[in-house]
Enzyme design. Structure first.
Site, PDB file in Angstrom:
ATOM      1  N   ASP A   1       0.775  -1.148   0.057  1.00  0.00           N
ATOM      2  CA  ASP A   1       0.010  -0.101   0.203  1.00  0.00           C
ATOM      3  C   ASP A   1       1.001   1.209  -0.025  1.00  0.00           C
ATOM      4  O   ASP A   1       1.805   1.152  -0.933  1.00  0.00           O
ATOM      5  CB  ASP A   1      -1.074  -0.179   1.228  1.00  0.00           C
ATOM      6  CG  ASP A   1      -1.872   1.026   1.272  1.00  0.00           C
ATOM      7  OD1 ASP A   1      -3.205   0.961   0.429  1.00  0.00           O
ATOM      8  OD2 ASP A   1      -1.920   2.019   1.965  1.00  0.00           O
TER       9      ASP A   1
ATOM     10  N   HIS B   1      -6.896  -6.291  -1.654  1.00  0.00           N
ATOM     11  CA  HIS B   1      -5.844  -5.264  -1.308  1.00  0.00           C
ATOM     12  C   HIS B   1      -5.354  -5.988   0.073  1.00  0.00           C
ATOM     13  O   HIS B   1      -3.799  -5.505   0.195  1.00  0.00           O
ATOM     14  CB  HIS B   1      -6.497  -4.137  -1.061  1.00  0.00           C
ATOM     15  CG  HIS B   1      -5.358  -3.136  -0.915  1.00  0.00           C
ATOM     16  ND1 HIS B   1      -4.563  -2.781  -1.597  1.00  0.00           N
ATOM     17  CD2 HIS B   1      -5.177  -2.412   0.473  1.00  0.00           C
ATOM     18  CE1 HIS B   1      -3.770  -1.665  -1.011  1.00  0.00           C
ATOM     19  NE2 HIS B   1      -4.307  -1.613   0.184  1.00  0.00           N
TER      20      HIS B   1
END
Length: 340
Positions: A116, A306
């Site tokens: 991220d 994610h």
């Protein structure tokens, strides 16, 4: 997997880096001998413990592991902006603080991994400190080279990346108004990591941001629960959510810093990129041109969303282990070939 707090190889440490205090997890193989040093950089709204499924595996391979709480998170400092400069939350500052910690720990070379926002950090740290960073890996976050022209988040949302609209909301100051105490932080974290309401209500949509109206609807489930959730909530209560959102207010500062890297767009170090095939923000098509700038690129992919580090840890760890071995960083049974 639970926290790594009960792993005797892992300790919590504090260091002062360029004037700011950082908390980090520091792990050594049994006996204290290690073959390379690996730094792990988390994203939003994660903390160092977001790497809890990777740290034991890397240590088992013979690595020393350092997982930092980044600026504004957990046990690290969260300088208010203003009066402080937003540059404290920029990629250049993060890269310099990583380098400062590596120096303090006596590591002339490090393997640097991120997820991220941490992925954005490791790309730039490899460019700012090429003599320090010997190898790079990023989970989910594709490489984006420095740009000669500034594109605002609004420009990206109107153009190629409509799914980045959430970044406008996170930078707006509105999220802090609804995520501000222990209950709302707990509900927010549960929802961000996959828990839903009774009718499938979500806490986050890429095209909108944080859906405050759904906070009280979020139930149990998802990736955070029990002692892990309690730990995250405790860490977030130290500073609140506001300083973590400063990372979304740094786009122009990062652009200004990037101007010194315009002749360093190529990442020369060996790189591993692990794509989460169902990531609805950092979508697979965003990484299609990485070979242009990264000549020594290895790709892997995991069939998940994610939060690949904790959604599919066995798959992520398998790809990491194979790459570490292929690079000669560790031996095939976790016995290192060289000391970095």
């Amino acid at each position: 997997m639970s926290l790594v707090n009960d792993d005797p190889r892992v300790e919590h440490r504090i260091s002062k880096l360029n004037g700011c205090t950082y908390h980090y997890l520091h792990a050594l193989p049994a006996g204290g001998k290690f073959v390379c040093t690996v730094f792990l950089i988390h994203g939003w709204p994660d903390i160092s413990m977001g790497w809890r499924c990777q740290i034991p595996v890397l240590v088992d391979m013979g690595c020393r592991v350092v997982a930092m709480d980044m600026m504004g998170y957990g046990g690290s400092d969260a300088p208010p902006v203003p009066p402080n400069s937003i540059s404290l939350y920029g990629l250049k500052r993060a890269a310099d603080d990583i380098a400062a910690l590596a120096k303090e720990l006596g590591a002339p070379k490090i393997v640097l991994g991120g997820h991220d926002w941490g992925g954005f950090v490791v790309w730039r740290a490899a460019q700012w400190h090429p003599d320090l960073v010997s190898h790079v890996f990023s989970v989910c976050t594709p490489y984006t080279p420095p740009q000669e022209t500034f594109f605002s988040t609004e420009d990206l949302v109107k153009g190629p990346l409509p799914q980045f609209a959430y970044q406008l909301h996170l930078a707006s100051g509105e999220v802090e108004k609804v995520v501000h105490d222990e209950h709302s932080i707990r509900q927010f974290l549960k929802g961000m990591y996959g828990a839903k309401g009774p009718d499938g209500e979500a806490i986050f949509l890429p095209e909108r941001g944080v859906l405050g109206e759904n906070l009280d609807k979020i139930g149990e489930g998802g990736l955070l629960g029990g002692e892990v959730l309690d730990y995250y909530v405790k860490q977030y209560l130290k500073h609140g959510i506001h300083p973590t959102l400063n990372w979304y207010r740094t786009r122009h500062q990062n652009f200004l810093d990037d101007q010194a890297l315009l002749d360093k767009k190529t990442i020369t170090q060996p790189v591993l990129f692990i794509q989460a095939t169902r990531d609805n923000v950092l979508k697979p098509e965003m990484s299609k041109n990485m070979e242009k700038f990264i000549p020594n690129l290895t790709r892997g992919e995991v069939e998940t969303g994610h939060w690949a580090l904790t959604q599919k840890p066995a798959d992520v760890n398998r790809i990491l282990s194979a790459w570490f071995e292929a690079q000669g960083l560790v031996g095939s049974k976790g016995t290192g070939k060289s000391s970095l």
